[in-house]
Every structure is written in structure tokens, then in C-alpha cells.
Scaffold this motif. Structure first.
Motif, mmCIF file in Angstrom:
data_model
loop_
_atom_site.group_PDB
_atom_site.id
_atom_site.type_symbol
_atom_site.label_atom_id
_atom_site.label_comp_id
_atom_site.label_asym_id
_atom_site.label_seq_id
_atom_site.Cartn_x
_atom_site.Cartn_y
_atom_site.Cartn_z
ATOM 1 N N VAL A 97 77.585 1.832 23.368
ATOM 2 C CA VAL A 97 78.911 1.724 22.746
ATOM 3 C C VAL A 97 79.892 2.562 23.542
ATOM 4 C CG1 VAL A 97 80.222 1.958 20.614
ATOM 5 C CG2 VAL A 97 77.768 1.494 20.512
ATOM 6 N N LYS A 98 80.945 1.933 24.007
ATOM 7 C CA LYS A 98 82.011 2.638 24.706
ATOM 8 C C LYS A 98 83.236 2.669 23.798
ATOM 9 C CE LYS A 98 80.420 1.167 29.292
ATOM 10 N NZ LYS A 98 80.801 0.508 30.574
ATOM 11 N N VAL A 99 83.559 3.863 23.292
ATOM 12 C CA VAL A 99 84.743 4.056 22.456
ATOM 13 C C VAL A 99 85.902 4.395 23.396
ATOM 14 C CG1 VAL A 99 85.709 5.285 20.491
ATOM 15 C CG2 VAL A 99 83.240 4.899 20.621
ATOM 16 N N LEU A 100 86.766 3.438 23.626
ATOM 17 C CA LEU A 100 87.806 3.597 24.639
ATOM 18 C C LEU A 100 89.054 4.261 24.079
ATOM 19 C CD1 LEU A 100 87.354 0.131 26.376
ATOM 20 C CD2 LEU A 100 86.374 2.337 27.019
ATOM 21 N N ARG A 101 89.763 3.573 23.190
ATOM 22 C CA ARG A 101 91.036 4.107 22.693
ATOM 23 C C ARG A 101 91.409 3.401 21.399
ATOM 24 N NH1 ARG A 101 92.397 0.103 26.358
ATOM 25 N NH2 ARG A 101 94.173 -1.219 25.786
ATOM 26 N N ALA A 102 92.491 3.873 20.779
ATOM 27 C CA ALA A 102 93.042 3.247 19.574
ATOM 28 C C ALA A 102 94.560 3.210 19.697
ATOM 29 C CB ALA A 102 92.609 4.000 18.317
ATOM 30 N N GLU A 103 95.180 2.315 18.944
ATOM 31 C CA GLU A 103 96.631 2.177 18.968
ATOM 32 C C GLU A 103 97.163 2.023 17.556
ATOM 33 O OE1 GLU A 103 97.758 -1.112 21.386
ATOM 34 O OE2 GLU A 103 97.106 -0.212 23.279
ATOM 35 N N GLY A 104 98.334 2.602 17.318
ATOM 36 C CA GLY A 104 99.039 2.410 16.057
ATOM 37 C C GLY A 104 98.335 2.962 14.836
ATOM 38 N N LEU A 105 97.703 4.144 14.935
ATOM 39 C CA LEU A 105 97.000 4.724 13.800
ATOM 40 C C LEU A 105 97.974 5.252 12.753
ATOM 41 C CD1 LEU A 105 94.165 6.706 15.644
ATOM 42 C CD2 LEU A 105 94.040 4.425 14.618
ATOM 43 N N ILE A 106 97.439 5.527 11.572
ATOM 44 C CA ILE A 106 98.247 6.072 10.482
ATOM 45 C C ILE A 106 98.624 7.521 10.801
ATOM 46 C CG2 ILE A 106 98.273 6.617 8.013
ATOM 47 C CD1 ILE A 106 96.211 4.446 7.593
ATOM 48 N N ALA A 107 99.847 7.893 10.489
ATOM 49 C CA ALA A 107 100.285 9.286 10.629
ATOM 50 C C ALA A 107 99.810 10.063 9.403
ATOM 51 C CB ALA A 107 101.796 9.358 10.779
ATOM 52 N N ALA A 108 98.755 10.855 9.570
ATOM 53 C CA ALA A 108 98.158 11.577 8.442
ATOM 54 C C ALA A 108 98.786 12.946 8.225
ATOM 55 C CB ALA A 108 96.652 11.724 8.654
ATOM 56 N N ASP A 109 99.467 13.496 9.225
ATOM 57 C CA ASP A 109 100.069 14.823 9.106
ATOM 58 C C ASP A 109 101.547 14.701 8.758
ATOM 59 O OD1 ASP A 109 97.604 15.775 9.844
ATOM 60 O OD2 ASP A 109 98.135 15.992 11.967
ATOM 61 N N VAL A 110 102.103 15.795 8.247
ATOM 62 C CA VAL A 110 103.522 15.810 7.867
ATOM 63 C C VAL A 110 104.431 15.731 9.089
ATOM 64 C CG1 VAL A 110 103.108 17.058 5.723
ATOM 65 C CG2 VAL A 110 103.457 18.338 7.855
ATOM 66 N N THR A 111 103.874 16.007 10.254
ATOM 67 C CA THR A 111 104.654 15.943 11.493
ATOM 68 C C THR A 111 104.793 14.525 12.027
ATOM 69 O OG1 THR A 111 102.656 16.387 12.808
ATOM 70 C CG2 THR A 111 103.977 18.284 12.121
ATOM 71 N N GLY A 112 104.181 13.546 11.336
ATOM 72 C CA GLY A 112 104.227 12.172 11.815
ATOM 73 C C GLY A 112 103.177 11.863 12.854
ATOM 74 N N LYS A 113 102.202 12.744 13.033
ATOM 75 C CA LYS A 113 101.122 12.538 13.989
ATOM 76 C C LYS A 113 99.774 12.643 13.270
ATOM 77 C CE LYS A 113 103.785 12.212 17.661
ATOM 78 N NZ LYS A 113 103.829 10.979 18.504
ATOM 79 N N SER A 114 98.704 12.448 14.031
ATOM 80 C CA SER A 114 97.337 12.606 13.526
ATOM 81 C C SER A 114 96.487 13.295 14.591
ATOM 82 C CB SER A 114 96.727 11.246 13.162
ATOM 83 O OG SER A 114 97.389 10.655 12.056
#
Length: 459
Positions: A97-114
Motif C-alpha cells: 500500500v502506497k499512501v501518497l497524498r490527500a486533497e481537500g480535507l476537513i479543517a478540524a482546527d480553529v485556524t482553518g487547518k488540520s
């Protein structure tokens, strides 16, 4: 580095915990990126502690491939060739299994990032990527290799948000049956919610490459499936109970329709149909042989194979059935009636699980006939051909006698043998309608990709 896990019991009434014993584990002796099944004896106490320990999540050399990349051939491919079909039957294959990348994830932090990281699970094996901080489009480029013990296992990839002061937040999940994995090509998967019944936010890019021995996989199908050691406890769910009732009703409806068809032939509602049914009945009964039973099932499988290739196999009624309210409803309970409520809950869960089992086996039998999993349907064809051949050559009484002797002497030959049913073991590998829906890939909405949003943003 040593780890000392405590082991104790908690009293429900007082909430106090009494220490039942402890044990030591030297983590430096464990191999990284490998799940270890350990049984440690408790010190100053009786018994032992069962642990699943994996040292994973290291950020060191995240892009380094294993010494033998499966896609480049080598000794690994040869070790699962046809000539190795009867050596080490527990080693069915290997998956990379090659886990490469992800796009457009949910912003879980109050800063708008994860702070996303991935957890990859196969049966009781578990791996984890490094955490990419403050990013909604993380790149992990991590490669994991798992030993395949059952080709019908499901690979689960979960994306979580790291929180130092509390448990990780859920961002998305995908489930990929190993038989559905393609030959190592990069593919984009739409993330789903925890129950794998709806869409979450974002996509993940994976490469899954599976190598297995088909003979070992076929023989392993007839043995009991490996039990997962870590499972969520069943919860009382009114919606789940209703869903299982609907599933049972659908299976009963199929039997009712078949019975109605037979009765309509008896009642001569259609002269042509009743005449044909009568002639077929006389011909079959007059010339009946036992080998015709698996042969009839074989013809049914072949007929459904041609039907599945000429029509759309998507079951819209199944999709409509799966549309239920996904929001968990909070239920308040009074502590004065705690014992009664626990008893009612146990009965409720037992009924709920019984309905689930009845519906699941009915749906699995249907999915074998519908070629939902071609490998299992091909295996059913091979077994039915072999059974028809044996019943044609060998009298039934000798086969029944051999079966009875095997059953009676099984415990004498192996006192620790697990009593199992080959038919039940086979059907347990077939996905039910719920699992088919969970494993179905969602269509990527091109208009919702991050690059599309950037182009359409007026600012």
C-alpha cells in the motif's frame, strides 16, 4: 526503552480500580512497521496480558520503498507462484500500500487547518503514517507491506487529525477489498464517513498492489476467518434495527414471489407456462439423479453471469434502503432503572444481531449467484463441478459415509480442532448488501476539487 502496561479491574459502583498485576515490554526488541501479537505473563499475579503492538508513524525516510518492490517482480512474485501452492498454507499473499497524498480535507482546527495522518489496517495488522501539520492537502508518500492471510480481507485507510491534548478527530475513511485492488495503479478515492455509508470531505490517493496464490486463497476460503481482536462494541440503534427488518423482509419477499410463481403454475393461470412447468417437472422427476442438484446450481450461476454482463447490476432498492438518518440520537437513562435497562439493551442487541445474520446470509447467497465477487463465484463453479463429478461417479451412500466418519473421528484425530462448517465459512467471505455499499467507490465530483475552487473563486 521499556513499557510497563498496568492491568487492573474497575468496580462499577465505586469507580475504584484495583491493580491486578503488571508486566514489562522492551520496545527496542520489536521490529518497526510490523504488528506483534504478544502474550505477556503478569508479575505477582496469575494470568497473562494479550497485546497487539506496532511501532509505526515514524517520519524517517517516508519515501523509501521496500527492498523488493512488488511491481518490479523478483523473488516475492515467485514465492506465490503455482509451484508454491502447498507450502506454508497460512501465507496466502502480500499486499503493498502506497499512501501518497490527500486533497481537500476537513479543517478540524480553529485556524482553518488540520494535522492529518493516516492509519492503514488489514485484519489485526495496523500501520500509521507521519503527521503533516497545518495542511489540508498533505503529502505522506509512505509505503506499507502486509502479509495476506485471507484474500477476502478488507484494507481500511482512515484519515485522522492529530490533537495533542485529546483523541484524534476523524476526517475520512475508505475500505478496499483486496480482490478489488487493481494492479498497483494510482487511484483517487473519495473519503467516506465513519460508517462508510455517506460522503465525507476530500479525496485520498493510493496505490494498492496485491500478489496472492489462487490455490491457497481458494483453500483458505473454506477455513474459519480470522477474528478481529479490536472491534467496536455493538450499540443499541433504532435505525439499525429497522434497517435489518427491511433486509429480512426483502429476502422473505423473494421466497414469497418464488412460491407464488409455483402456485400460479399449479393454478394454470398461464396455460403455456403451466404446460412447460409440468413437462419439465415430469422429465426431471423421471430422470432424477443426485448429481443434477449441483448441476442445476451451476447452470443458475452461468445464467446469472450472462445476465450480469447484459444489464446494469446496481440495485437501486438497496441504495434507497440504506438512506437512513446518520445522526446519532442521544438517549437519557435513569440510574434507578440501570439494571432493567441493561437487560432490555442485551435483548435488543441480540434481536438486532440475529436479524443482521439472517439478512446477511440471504444477501450473501444472492451475491454469489449474481457474481458480485467473481473470485468467489468462480470458486463456487469449481466446487459445484467437482461435487457433480463425484456424485456422478461415486454412490451417495459412500460419500455420506465418508462425511460421517470424518465428522465422528475429527475430534479423535485432532483434540484441538475447531468445529466449523465449510458452507458457512464460504458464505462468510461473501459481502452482504451493506458491505457492497460500503466498499463501493464514490464518484469524484470534479467541480469540488481544490484546483477547481481556486479557478472559480472571484477573489
Amino acid at each position: 526503552m521499556c513499557w510497563r502496561p498496568p492491568c487492573g479491574t474497575t468496580t462499577p459502583d465505586s469507580g475504584t480500580t484495583s491493580l491486578g498485576g503488571d508486566c514489562q515490554l522492551d520496545l527496542s526488541t520489536l521490529t518497526k512497521e510490523q504488528t506483534h501479537h504478544l502474550e505477556l505473563p503478569l508479575e505477582e499475579s496469575r494470568g497473562h496480558l494479550v497485546l497487539l503492538v506496532t511501532l509505526t508513524g515514524s517520519a524517517a525516510n517516508p519515501t523509501t520503498l521496500p527492498p523488493d518492490d512488488l511491481q518490479d517482480g523478483g523473488e516475492i512474485l515467485k514465492s506465490y507462484g503455482v509451484l508454491k501452492s502447498f507450502s506454508d498454507m497460512k501465507d496466502v499473499g502480500v499486499v503493498q500500500v502506497k499512501v501518497l497524498r490527500a486533497e481537500g480535507l476537513i479543517a478540524a482546527d480553529v485556524t482553518g487547518k488540520s494535522d492529518p495522518f493516516c492509519v492503514v489496517e488489514l485484519d489485526n495488522e495496523r500501520r500509521q503514517t507521519q503527521t503533516v501539520y497545518k495542511n489540508l492537502n498533505p503529502h505522506w508518500n509512505k509505503v506499507f507491506t502486509f502479509q495476506v492471510k485471507d484474500i477476502h480481507s478488507v484494507l481500511e485507510v482512515t484519515v485522522l487529525d492529530e490533537d495533542r491534548d485529546r483523541s484524534a478527530d476523524f476526517l475520512g475513511k475508505v475500505a478496499i477489498p483486496l480482490l478489488h485492488a487493481r494492479g498497483g495503479e494510482q487511484k483517487r478515492y473519495v473519503l467516506k464517513n465513519k460508517e462508510l455509508k455517506g460522503r465525507s470531505q476530500g479525496v485520498i490517493f493510493l496505490e494498492v498492489y496485491v500478489v496472492f496464490n489462487p490455490v491457497k486463497a481458494a483453500l483458505r476460503t473454506l477455513l474459519p476467518a480470522e477474528q478481529k481482536l479490536i472491534e467496536d462494541e455493538p450499540k443499541v440503534s433504532k435505525d439499525l434495527l429497522y434497517q435489518n427488518i427491511v433486509r429480512v423482509r426483502r429476502c422473505v419477499t423473494v421466497l414469497f414471489n418464488f412460491t407464488s410463481f409455483i402456485n400460479s403454475c399449479f393454478q394454470w393461470e398461464s396455460t403455456q407456462r403451466s404446460l412447460i412447468a409440468f413437462l419439465v417437472f415430469v422429465a426431471v422427476v423421471w430422470n432424477f439423479q443426485v448429481f443434477m442438484i449441483p448441476l442445476a446450481l451451476l447452470l443458475l450461476l452461468v445464467w446469472n453471469l450472462f445476465l450480469s454482463r447484459t444489464r446494469e447490476t446496481t440495485d437501486t432498492s438497496m441504495e434507497a434502503m440504506l438512506e437512513w438518518d446518520e445522526d446519532d440520537k442521544e438517549e437519557t437513562e435513569s440510574r434507578g432503572f440501570l439494571d432493567k435497562l441493561n437487560a432490555i439493551q442485551d435483548v435488543f442487541i441480540s434481536v438486532q444481531n440475529a436479524l443482521d445474520q439472517v439478512a446477511s446470509y440471504g444477501e450473501r447467497l444472492k451475491n454469489v449467484l449474481n457474481w458480485t465477487v467473481p473470485f468467489l463465484s468462480c470458486l463456487a463453479v469449481a466446487i459445484l463441478c467437482l461435487l457433480a463429478f463425484l456424485l456422478y461417479l461415486v454412490p451417495l451412500r459412500y460419500l455420506v459415509l465418508a462425511w460421517g466418519i470424518n465428522k465422528f473421528t475429527k475430534k479423535l484425530r485432532d483434540p484441538y480442532a475447531v468445529d466449523s462448517n465449510e458452507l458457512v465459512n464460504f458464505l462468510s467471505r461473501v459481502p452482504s448488501d451493506i458491505q457492497v455499499m460500503q466498499y463501493r467507490e464514490l464518484v469524484v465530483d470534479v467541480g469540488q476539487t481544490p484546483s477547481k475552487r481556486k479557478r472559480t473563486d472571484p477573489s
